[in-house]
Design a protein around this motif. Structure first.
Motif, PDB file in Angstrom:
ATOM      1  N   THR A  27       0.803  -1.221   0.000  1.00  0.00           N
ATOM      2  CA  THR A  27       0.000   0.000   0.000  1.00  0.00           C
ATOM      3  C   THR A  27       0.835   1.270   0.000  1.00  0.00           C
ATOM      4  O   THR A  27       0.315   2.355  -0.261  1.00  0.00           O
ATOM      5  CB  THR A  27      -0.947   0.027   1.213  1.00  0.00           C
ATOM      6  N   ILE A  28       2.121   1.160   0.278  1.00  0.00           N
ATOM      7  CA  ILE A  28       2.960   2.355   0.305  1.00  0.00           C
ATOM      8  C   ILE A  28       3.075   2.974  -1.090  1.00  0.00           C
ATOM      9  O   ILE A  28       3.359   4.159  -1.247  1.00  0.00           O
ATOM     10  CB  ILE A  28       4.352   2.004   0.885  1.00  0.00           C
ATOM     11  N   GLU A  29       2.820   2.145  -2.120  1.00  0.00           N
ATOM     12  CA  GLU A  29       2.868   2.609  -3.503  1.00  0.00           C
ATOM     13  C   GLU A  29       1.489   2.675  -4.145  1.00  0.00           C
ATOM     14  O   GLU A  29       1.374   2.850  -5.349  1.00  0.00           O
ATOM     15  CB  GLU A  29       3.745   1.654  -4.316  1.00  0.00           C
ATOM     16  N   GLY A  30       0.436   2.509  -3.338  1.00  0.00           N
ATOM     17  CA  GLY A  30      -0.908   2.542  -3.892  1.00  0.00           C
ATOM     18  C   GLY A  30      -1.608   1.213  -3.690  1.00  0.00           C
ATOM     19  O   GLY A  30      -1.174   0.370  -2.926  1.00  0.00           O
ATOM     20  N   GLY A  31      -2.712   1.013  -4.402  1.00  0.00           N
ATOM     21  CA  GLY A  31      -3.510  -0.192  -4.217  1.00  0.00           C
ATOM     22  C   GLY A  31      -4.755   0.133  -3.425  1.00  0.00           C
ATOM     23  O   GLY A  31      -5.877  -0.040  -3.889  1.00  0.00           O
ATOM     24  N   TYR A  32      -4.555   0.677  -2.230  1.00  0.00           N
ATOM     25  CA  TYR A  32      -5.679   1.152  -1.414  1.00  0.00           C
ATOM     26  C   TYR A  32      -5.687   2.677  -1.453  1.00  0.00           C
ATOM     27  O   TYR A  32      -5.569   3.352  -0.441  1.00  0.00           O
ATOM     28  CB  TYR A  32      -5.557   0.670   0.027  1.00  0.00           C
ATOM     29  N   GLY A  33      -5.758   3.212  -2.654  1.00  0.00           N
ATOM     30  CA  GLY A  33      -5.705   4.653  -2.823  1.00  0.00           C
ATOM     31  C   GLY A  33      -4.310   5.084  -3.226  1.00  0.00           C
ATOM     32  O   GLY A  33      -3.448   4.271  -3.548  1.00  0.00           O
ATOM     33  N   GLY A  34      -4.060   6.379  -3.196  1.00  0.00           N
ATOM     34  CA  GLY A  34      -2.777   6.915  -3.626  1.00  0.00           C
ATOM     35  C   GLY A  34      -1.639   6.524  -2.706  1.00  0.00           C
ATOM     36  O   GLY A  34      -1.844   6.175  -1.544  1.00  0.00           O
ATOM     37  N   GLY A  35      -0.416   6.580  -3.231  1.00  0.00           N
ATOM     38  CA  GLY A  35       0.758   6.227  -2.448  1.00  0.00           C
ATOM     39  C   GLY A  35       1.369   7.422  -1.746  1.00  0.00           C
ATOM     40  O   GLY A  35       0.884   8.547  -1.832  1.00  0.00           O
ATOM     41  N   SER A 237      -9.029   5.000  -6.915  1.00  0.00           N
ATOM     42  CA  SER A 237      -8.023   3.995  -7.273  1.00  0.00           C
ATOM     43  C   SER A 237      -7.873   2.895  -6.227  1.00  0.00           C
ATOM     44  O   SER A 237      -6.965   2.073  -6.309  1.00  0.00           O
ATOM     45  CB  SER A 237      -6.664   4.676  -7.485  1.00  0.00           C
ATOM     46  N   ASP A 238      -8.766   2.867  -5.247  1.00  0.00           N
ATOM     47  CA  ASP A 238      -8.682   1.895  -4.150  1.00  0.00           C
ATOM     48  C   ASP A 238      -9.320   0.577  -4.586  1.00  0.00           C
ATOM     49  O   ASP A 238     -10.496   0.522  -4.946  1.00  0.00           O
ATOM     50  CB  ASP A 238      -9.407   2.464  -2.930  1.00  0.00           C
ATOM     51  N   TYR A 239      -8.518  -0.517  -4.538  1.00  0.00           N
ATOM     52  CA  TYR A 239      -9.015  -1.826  -4.952  1.00  0.00           C
ATOM     53  C   TYR A 239     -10.251  -2.261  -4.167  1.00  0.00           C
ATOM     54  O   TYR A 239     -11.060  -3.052  -4.658  1.00  0.00           O
ATOM     55  CB  TYR A 239      -7.924  -2.891  -4.763  1.00  0.00           C
ATOM     56  N   ARG A 240     -10.397  -1.779  -2.940  1.00  0.00           N
ATOM     57  CA  ARG A 240     -11.526  -2.211  -2.117  1.00  0.00           C
ATOM     58  C   ARG A 240     -12.881  -1.824  -2.709  1.00  0.00           C
ATOM     59  O   ARG A 240     -13.898  -2.447  -2.394  1.00  0.00           O
ATOM     60  CB  ARG A 240     -11.377  -1.647  -0.699  1.00  0.00           C
ATOM     61  N   ARG A 241     -12.885  -0.813  -3.559  1.00  0.00           N
ATOM     62  CA  ARG A 241     -14.128  -0.430  -4.229  1.00  0.00           C
ATOM     63  C   ARG A 241     -14.683  -1.574  -5.087  1.00  0.00           C
ATOM     64  O   ARG A 241     -15.869  -1.592  -5.417  1.00  0.00           O
ATOM     65  CB  ARG A 241     -13.907   0.791  -5.119  1.00  0.00           C
ATOM     66  N   PHE A 242     -13.811  -2.517  -5.470  1.00  0.00           N
ATOM     67  CA  PHE A 242     -14.201  -3.591  -6.380  1.00  0.00           C
ATOM     68  C   PHE A 242     -14.325  -4.945  -5.666  1.00  0.00           C
ATOM     69  O   PHE A 242     -14.478  -5.969  -6.313  1.00  0.00           O
ATOM     70  CB  PHE A 242     -13.181  -3.688  -7.519  1.00  0.00           C
ATOM     71  N   MET A 243     -14.266  -4.929  -4.333  1.00  0.00           N
ATOM     72  CA  MET A 243     -14.363  -6.160  -3.557  1.00  0.00           C
ATOM     73  C   MET A 243     -15.766  -6.314  -2.984  1.00  0.00           C
ATOM     74  O   MET A 243     -16.302  -5.369  -2.383  1.00  0.00           O
ATOM     75  CB  MET A 243     -13.324  -6.145  -2.427  1.00  0.00           C
ATOM     76  N   VAL A 338     -11.860  -3.091 -12.794  1.00  0.00           N
ATOM     77  CA  VAL A 338     -11.006  -2.007 -12.312  1.00  0.00           C
ATOM     78  C   VAL A 338     -10.523  -1.189 -13.512  1.00  0.00           C
ATOM     79  O   VAL A 338      -9.698  -1.629 -14.289  1.00  0.00           O
ATOM     80  CB  VAL A 338      -9.784  -2.572 -11.533  1.00  0.00           C
ATOM     81  N   LYS A 339     -11.065   0.001 -13.653  1.00  0.00           N
ATOM     82  CA  LYS A 339     -10.713   0.856 -14.782  1.00  0.00           C
ATOM     83  C   LYS A 339      -9.423   1.612 -14.489  1.00  0.00           C
ATOM     84  O   LYS A 339      -9.246   2.186 -13.428  1.00  0.00           O
ATOM     85  CB  LYS A 339     -11.845   1.857 -15.053  1.00  0.00           C
ATOM     86  N   LEU A 340      -8.527   1.588 -15.456  1.00  0.00           N
ATOM     87  CA  LEU A 340      -7.225   2.207 -15.257  1.00  0.00           C
ATOM     88  C   LEU A 340      -7.292   3.719 -15.162  1.00  0.00           C
ATOM     89  O   LEU A 340      -6.380   4.346 -14.638  1.00  0.00           O
ATOM     90  CB  LEU A 340      -6.272   1.788 -16.380  1.00  0.00           C
ATOM     91  N   ASN A 341      -8.396   4.332 -15.606  1.00  0.00           N
ATOM     92  CA  ASN A 341      -8.484   5.783 -15.484  1.00  0.00           C
ATOM     93  C   ASN A 341      -8.645   6.202 -14.027  1.00  0.00           C
ATOM     94  O   ASN A 341      -8.597   7.381 -13.702  1.00  0.00           O
ATOM     95  CB  ASN A 341      -9.596   6.352 -16.366  1.00  0.00           C
ATOM     96  N   ALA A 342      -8.872   5.217 -13.147  1.00  0.00           N
ATOM     97  CA  ALA A 342      -8.931   5.537 -11.710  1.00  0.00           C
ATOM     98  C   ALA A 342      -7.572   6.015 -11.217  1.00  0.00           C
ATOM     99  O   ALA A 342      -7.492   6.702 -10.193  1.00  0.00           O
ATOM    100  CB  ALA A 342      -9.355   4.296 -10.911  1.00  0.00           C
TER     101      ALA A 342
END
Length: 343
Positions: A27-35, A237-243, A338-342
């Motif tokens: 998560t320090i580089e993103g995944g759950y929002g910005g890094g 850009s948070d992956y949790r939006r798609f879980m 997961v759309k990359l424009n996020a």
């Protein structure tokens, strides 16, 4: 409460003794929002190096359009010999992320040529001569696992990796891989939200073979912190939006487990995240946790859980809550959505 990470466990049958609380760097580089900014990230990594020792990454962590960025960031830390001597570095291969029609696509790959290519690239990005623990991130079920592990055995014999691990594998896959080269650790999701390995044969298999459990997402992907009351709090850009567990009615229902854990933690005078990490580590001396965070203060809060002892009564109370409150929704997410424009 002191920050010192006091609890040490042995990694597998023949591995080193390490703090039970490591650091998951995804998560320090993103995944759950910005890094984080690079300097803020390095400050967290320096603390993790001093207190956690075990730092976990992967060749795909970071912006999905720039895989390897997380390893490169950690490499900036490890180029300092002082920190290299302190860190037990873990990384992974085998999870392939691509882009199709503007969406994220995830697959697995385990052919010998790719295994070696990934290892060489990770060594270069991390700026190390040897990876301490090298995981197969996901099993490529299009080929016999023996092919993948035959190459991993060669890499180990060549000294490019010290210990071998596997992630999200079945009991049969664990046994077959272990027969080729000893598995030191299984990395798998485990938390009050996901205690499945205790019932599906995975934990039994690992204990029979002397394989450590490295629990990722031990805090239910941040839910147990109690900070989230709505999915709307997650960045685009948070992956949790798609879980599934973080959507609609499931999210609301799953907050009941969060509240129950918060109540137990309040009685003990610790944070719900500390209580949960201590509970995971209390599963046995073969358990490790690698919570991730972009916050230095939260990292220190997590580390302090290493000095917390869970009584049998408290453990039973937590187990009772887990049995009573059923988690709604699958733990996985659909990458095709997961759309990359996020980003």
């Amino acid at each position: 409460m002191a920050t010192t990470n006091k609890l040490y466990h042995t990694l597998g049958q023949n591995g080193p003794k390490l703090p039970g609380i490591g650091y998951g760097a995804m998560t320090i580089e993103g995944g759950y929002g910005g890094g984080n900014t690079e300097e803020a990230a390095l400050e967290i990594l320096r603390t993790a190096a001093e207190e956690c020792t075990l730092i976990d990454t992967s060749n795909v962590y970071g912006d999905p359009r720039a895989p390897g960025r997380n390893e490169s960031l950690i490499g900036k830390l490890l180029q300092d010999r002082e920190y290299r001597s302190k860190v037990f570095i873990c990384t992974k291969f085998g999870l392939v992320m691509g882009i199709k029609d503007g969406s994220l696509v995830i697959d697995a790959r385990g052919d010998p040529e790719y295994v070696r290519q990934c290892c060489e690239e990770s060594l270069k990005r991390l700026q190390v001569d040897q990876i301490d623990l090298y995981y197969q991130h996901r099993v490529d079920r299009s080929r016999p696992i023996e092919e993948t592990w035959g190459e991993l055995k060669k890499l180990q014999e060549e000294g490019k990796v010290k210990y071998l691990g596997i992630s999200e594998a079945t009991p049969d896959e664990i046994r077959r891989a272990h027969a080729i080269a000893p598995i030191t650790a299984l990395q798998i999701e485990f938390s009050p939200f996901t205690p499945d390995i205790r019932e599906n044969g995975i934990l039994d298999t690992c204990r029979e073979l002397g394989i450590a459990i490295v629990a990722y997402s031990p805090l239910g992907r941040g839910m147990i912190s109690g900070e989230y009351t709505s999915p709307d709090q997650f960045e685009a850009s948070d992956y949790r939006r798609f879980m599934p567990r973080f959507q609609g009615e499931a999210f609301t229902e799953n907050l009941k487990l969060v509240e129950a854990i918060k109540n137990i933690a309040s009685k003990k005078g610790v944070s719900p995240t500390q209580l949960t990490l201590a509970w995971v580590l209390a599963q046995g001396e073969d358990f490790f946790v690698i919570p991730g965070t972009r916050s230095l203060s939260k990292l220190k809060d997590n580390i302090a859980a290493g000095s917390i002892t869970i009584s049998e009564e408290e453990k039973e109370e937590i187990e009772s809550v887990i049995a009573r409150i059923k988690v709604i929704g699958d733990r996985a997410f659909s990458p095709a959505g997961v759309k990359l424009n996020a980003w």
